[in-house]
Design an enzyme around this catalytic site. Structure first.
Site, PDB file in Angstrom:
ATOM      1  N   TYR A  59      -1.934   2.545   6.622  1.00  0.00           N
ATOM      2  CA  TYR A  59      -1.111   2.474   5.724  1.00  0.00           C
ATOM      3  C   TYR A  59      -1.502   3.523   4.364  1.00  0.00           C
ATOM      4  CZ  TYR A  59       2.502   1.328   2.103  1.00  0.00           C
ATOM      5  OH  TYR A  59       2.714   1.732   0.906  1.00  0.00           O
TER       6      TYR A  59
ATOM      7  N   LYS B 160       1.423   5.353   8.187  1.00  0.00           N
ATOM      8  CA  LYS B 160       3.032   5.296   7.130  1.00  0.00           C
ATOM      9  C   LYS B 160       1.783   6.416   6.495  1.00  0.00           C
ATOM     10  CE  LYS B 160       5.621   3.226   3.652  1.00  0.00           C
ATOM     11  NZ  LYS B 160       6.215   2.254   2.283  1.00  0.00           N
TER      12      LYS B 160
ATOM     13  N   TYR C  90      -9.695  -2.271  -3.447  1.00  0.00           N
ATOM     14  CA  TYR C  90     -10.568  -2.019  -4.411  1.00  0.00           C
ATOM     15  C   TYR C  90     -11.271  -1.659  -4.962  1.00  0.00           C
ATOM     16  CZ  TYR C  90     -12.794  -4.311  -9.527  1.00  0.00           C
ATOM     17  OH  TYR C  90     -12.687  -4.710 -10.409  1.00  0.00           O
TER      18      TYR C  90
ATOM     19  N   THR D  41       4.763  -2.482  -0.360  1.00  0.00           N
ATOM     20  CA  THR D  41       4.665  -1.623  -1.945  1.00  0.00           C
ATOM     21  C   THR D  41       5.714  -2.083  -2.570  1.00  0.00           C
ATOM     22  OG1 THR D  41       3.230   0.292  -1.499  1.00  0.00           O
ATOM     23  CG2 THR D  41       3.808   0.376  -3.008  1.00  0.00           C
TER      24      THR D  41
END
Length: 301
Positions: free
Chosen positions: A141, A171, A111, A48
C-alpha cells in the site's frame, strides 16, 4: 506474458458506525453484498476510507468475521492488515488467513518517517517470514501523502525478488500515473492497482491490473464497465460515459473532507440514515454541508 494474480475492481469500503460509536456490522455486511452485486470483484475493507486506524485489533477481527459470516466469500475480501507494530500486522494477517482470506493490503510501518529502504525491507521480511504461510498474497500500500512512508521502486523490486509468491501487487494511491506506468513496465505480472478512480482507465490501457478506490462505494457499476469494456471494439462511447460519471462523483466527494463526504454520499445513495457517522478524530459532515451536498448529489448523472 505474465498473468496478474490479482485483478479487477475492488472497493475501498467505508465502515458504518452505530449511534454508540461501534462498527455497525449488520450495515457493513449489507454494504459489502451491495458492492458485489453492483459489479465489484471484491471488497478492500479496513483501509484508509474504512477508517481502519481508528479501530482496535478486536474490532478489526469482528468486522472481517462479520463479512465472512454474512456469506461474503473469502476470495472477495482484501482486508488491510498493515499497522505500526509488525507483531500486530502478523496477528491481523494470520487471523485473515485462518479464516480463508489469502489476500491482504499491507501498509508499511508508518510512525517513523525518513526510514531507509533497508529498514522497510527488514520490516516486511519479518512479517512475511513470521507468518510463514505459502497461501499469503500481499498487496503493498503506497499512500505517502497519508502514511508519510513512500515505497520506492528499488524496495518493491527487492521484495518481489525475495518473496515472489507473496508480494504480488500494489495499491498506488499517490496519484502519480507515471509511477504506476513505470511499475507496470518494470515488474511484469505484478498487479498494479490504481487508488484513484480517474486513473483506472489509463492504467488498464497501460497494462495495469485494476483499482481499489473510494468512489466505488457509489459507482461500482461504472468502474466495472470500464474494466470490462476498455479493450472492446465499439465500446469507446460507453467507457467514456462511465469515466465521466466516475469523475463527477469523485469531484463531488472531494468537495469537503473526503471520508466523511463519501459516507454522506452513501447515505444519500441508499436512503439509510446513519451512514454519516464517523469515529473521532474524523467528524461527520455538518447539516449545512450535508444539505449543500444533497443538492449537488441529486444533480449527478
Amino acid at each position: 506474458m505474465k498473468v496478474h494474480k490479482i485483478t479487477g475492481v475492488f472497493c475501498a469500503a467505508t465502515t458504518p458506525i452505530t449511534e454508540q460509536g461501534e462498527p455497525d456490522l449488520a450495515r457493513f455486511t449489507g454494504h459489502c453484498q451491495r458492492l458485489l452485486s453492483e459489479g465489484c470483484h471484491g471488497v478492500a475493507l479496513l483501509g484508509t476510507t474504512g477508517e481502519a486506524n481508528s479501530f482496535s485489533m478486536r474490532e478489526r477481527f469482528a468486522i472481517l468475521e462479520a463479512a465472512l459470516k454474512a456469506g461474503v466469500p473469502g476470495d472477495a475480501l482484501l482486508p488491510g492488515t498493515g499497522v505500526v507494530a509488525s507483531s500486530d500486522t502478523i496477528e491481523l494477517t494470520r487471523h485473515a488467513l485462518s479464516n480463508g482470506v489469502r489476500k491482504v493490503v499491507m501498509l508499511p510501518p508508518f510512525y517513523y518517517k525518513g526510514v531507509s529502504d533497508d529498514g522497510l525491507f527488514a520490516a516486511y521480511a519479518r512479517i512475511i517470514e513470521g507468518i510463514a504461510n505459502p497461501d499469503l498474497q500481499v498487496i503493498l500500500y503506497h499512500i505517502p501523502q497519508v502514511s508519510g512512508v513512500p515505497l520506492s521502486q528499488d524496495l518493491i523490486g527487492r521484495l518481489i525478488e525475495a518473496f515472489p509468491d507473496q508480494i504480488v501487487g500494489i495499491k498506488d494511491s499517490a496519484g502519480d500515473f507515471n509511477n504506476m506506468q513505470s511499475l507496470v513496465e518494470t515488474f511484469p505480472g505484478f498487479s498494479v492497482l490504481a487508488g484513484a478512480d480517474p486513473l483506472l482507465l489509463p492504467l488498464l490501457k497501460a497494462g495495469g491490473a485494476g483499482c481499489i478506490t473510494a468512489t466505488s462505494n457509489l459507482v461500482a457499476g461504472s468502474l466495472r464497465t470500464i474494466y470490462d469494456k476498455v479493450a472492446e471494439a465499439g465500446e469507446t462511447g460507453s467507457v467514456e460515459a462511465a469515466q465521466a460519471r466516475i469523475n463527477a462523483y469523485r469531484t463531488l466527494s472531494n468537495s469537503y473532507v473526503q471520508i466523511p463526504t463519501i459516507k454522506a454520499m452513501v447515505e444519500l445513495k441508499t436512503g439509510e440514515a446513519g451512514w454519516r457517522r464517523t469515529r473521532a478524530p474524523l467528524m461527520p459532515l455538518s447539516d449545512v454541508h450535508f444539505a449543500s451536498l444533497s443538492k449537488s448529489f441529486n444533480a449527478l448523472p
